[in-house]
Design a protein around this motif. Structure first.
Motif, PDB file in Angstrom:
ATOM      1  N   GLY A   1       0.789  -1.221   0.000  1.00 45.93           N
ATOM      2  CA  GLY A   1       0.000   0.000   0.000  1.00 45.93           C
ATOM      3  C   GLY A   1       0.820   1.269   0.000  1.00 45.93           C
ATOM      4  O   GLY A   1       0.274   2.360  -0.158  1.00 45.93           O
ATOM      5  N   TYR A   2       2.128   1.164   0.168  1.00 41.73           N
ATOM      6  CA  TYR A   2       2.968   2.357   0.141  1.00 41.73           C
ATOM      7  C   TYR A   2       2.942   2.922  -1.275  1.00 41.73           C
ATOM      8  O   TYR A   2       2.951   2.187  -2.246  1.00 41.73           O
ATOM      9  CB  TYR A   2       4.401   2.011   0.555  1.00 41.73           C
ATOM     10  N   HIS A   3       2.871   4.250  -1.379  1.00 40.97           N
ATOM     11  CA  HIS A   3       2.788   4.865  -2.702  1.00 40.97           C
ATOM     12  C   HIS A   3       3.428   6.250  -2.708  1.00 40.97           C
ATOM     13  O   HIS A   3       3.672   6.836  -1.657  1.00 40.97           O
ATOM     14  CB  HIS A   3       1.331   4.950  -3.157  1.00 40.97           C
ATOM     15  N   LYS A   4       3.677   6.738  -3.908  1.00 43.15           N
ATOM     16  CA  LYS A   4       4.241   8.069  -4.124  1.00 43.15           C
ATOM     17  C   LYS A   4       3.411   8.786  -5.179  1.00 43.15           C
ATOM     18  O   LYS A   4       3.041   8.196  -6.184  1.00 43.15           O
ATOM     19  CB  LYS A   4       5.688   7.976  -4.597  1.00 43.15           C
ATOM     20  N   HIS A   5       3.109  10.053  -4.913  1.00 39.58           N
ATOM     21  CA  HIS A   5       2.356  10.884  -5.858  1.00 39.58           C
ATOM     22  C   HIS A   5       3.320  11.777  -6.624  1.00 39.58           C
ATOM     23  O   HIS A   5       4.186  12.419  -6.031  1.00 39.58           O
ATOM     24  CB  HIS A   5       1.376  11.791  -5.107  1.00 39.58           C
ATOM     25  N   LEU A   6       3.178  11.814  -7.932  1.00 37.45           N
ATOM     26  CA  LEU A   6       3.929  12.740  -8.777  1.00 37.45           C
ATOM     27  C   LEU A   6       2.895  13.641  -9.449  1.00 37.45           C
ATOM     28  O   LEU A   6       1.932  13.148 -10.034  1.00 37.45           O
ATOM     29  CB  LEU A   6       4.742  11.981  -9.828  1.00 37.45           C
ATOM     30  N   LYS A   7       3.084  14.956  -9.320  1.00 35.78           N
ATOM     31  CA  LYS A   7       2.084  15.900  -9.814  1.00 35.78           C
ATOM     32  C   LYS A   7       2.690  16.888 -10.796  1.00 35.78           C
ATOM     33  O   LYS A   7       3.866  17.235 -10.711  1.00 35.78           O
ATOM     34  CB  LYS A   7       1.458  16.652  -8.644  1.00 35.78           C
ATOM     35  N   SER A   8       1.837  17.366 -11.688  1.00 39.66           N
ATOM     36  CA  SER A   8       2.220  18.352 -12.695  1.00 39.66           C
ATOM     37  C   SER A   8       2.798  19.598 -12.029  1.00 39.66           C
ATOM     38  O   SER A   8       2.248  20.102 -11.054  1.00 39.66           O
ATOM     39  CB  SER A   8       0.980  18.736 -13.522  1.00 39.66           C
ATOM     40  N   GLY A   9       3.928  20.053 -12.546  1.00 40.09           N
ATOM     41  CA  GLY A   9       4.552  21.266 -12.028  1.00 40.09           C
ATOM     42  C   GLY A   9       5.382  21.066 -10.776  1.00 40.09           C
ATOM     43  O   GLY A   9       6.071  21.976 -10.335  1.00 40.09           O
ATOM     44  N   ILE A  10       5.295  19.883 -10.167  1.00 43.08           N
ATOM     45  CA  ILE A  10       6.090  19.603  -8.969  1.00 43.08           C
ATOM     46  C   ILE A  10       7.132  18.547  -9.317  1.00 43.08           C
ATOM     47  O   ILE A  10       8.292  18.842  -9.485  1.00 43.08           O
ATOM     48  CB  ILE A  10       5.194  19.158  -7.782  1.00 43.08           C
TER      49      ILE A  10
ATOM     50  N   SER B   1       1.395  17.702 -17.433  1.00 40.39           N
ATOM     51  CA  SER B   1       1.322  16.254 -17.228  1.00 40.39           C
ATOM     52  C   SER B   1       0.070  15.901 -16.440  1.00 40.39           C
ATOM     53  O   SER B   1      -0.440  16.714 -15.667  1.00 40.39           O
ATOM     54  CB  SER B   1       2.528  15.756 -16.424  1.00 40.39           C
ATOM     55  N   VAL B   2      -0.409  14.677 -16.623  1.00 37.81           N
ATOM     56  CA  VAL B   2      -1.439  14.159 -15.734  1.00 37.81           C
ATOM     57  C   VAL B   2      -0.730  13.582 -14.516  1.00 37.81           C
ATOM     58  O   VAL B   2       0.428  13.164 -14.596  1.00 37.81           O
ATOM     59  CB  VAL B   2      -2.324  13.092 -16.429  1.00 37.81           C
ATOM     60  N   SER B   3      -1.398  13.604 -13.378  1.00 34.53           N
ATOM     61  CA  SER B   3      -0.795  13.083 -12.150  1.00 34.53           C
ATOM     62  C   SER B   3      -0.515  11.594 -12.285  1.00 34.53           C
ATOM     63  O   SER B   3      -1.202  10.874 -13.015  1.00 34.53           O
ATOM     64  CB  SER B   3      -1.718  13.331 -10.962  1.00 34.53           C
TER      65      SER B   3
END
Length: 68
Positions: free
Chosen positions: A42-51, A57-59
């Protein structure tokens, strides 16, 4: 070393993750980190547009799912 450049785009049936060499290394490090035996399911990482991703980009969520 170059700055990582990663862009995620696509349509409902096809997603593209495009990156320069530094961006590919960055993604590889993130995925290797998710594979660490000490992390739980369940561990996860979010990558977001502009960051973490290029503008427009789509997240993207990178997730560990041991049920797969």
């Amino acid at each position: 070393m170059d700055e990582p450049g990663i862009k995620v785009y696509g349509v409902a049936t096809e997603i593209t993750v495009a990156a320069n060499a530094a961006g590919l290394r960055d993604l590889a490090e993130r995925l290797t980190g998710l594979a660490d035996p000490e992390l739980s399911d369940g561990y996860h990482k979010h990558l977001k547009s502009g960051i973490s991703l290029e503008e427009g980009s789509v997240s993207l969520i990178l997730a560990r799912d041991e049920a797969l």
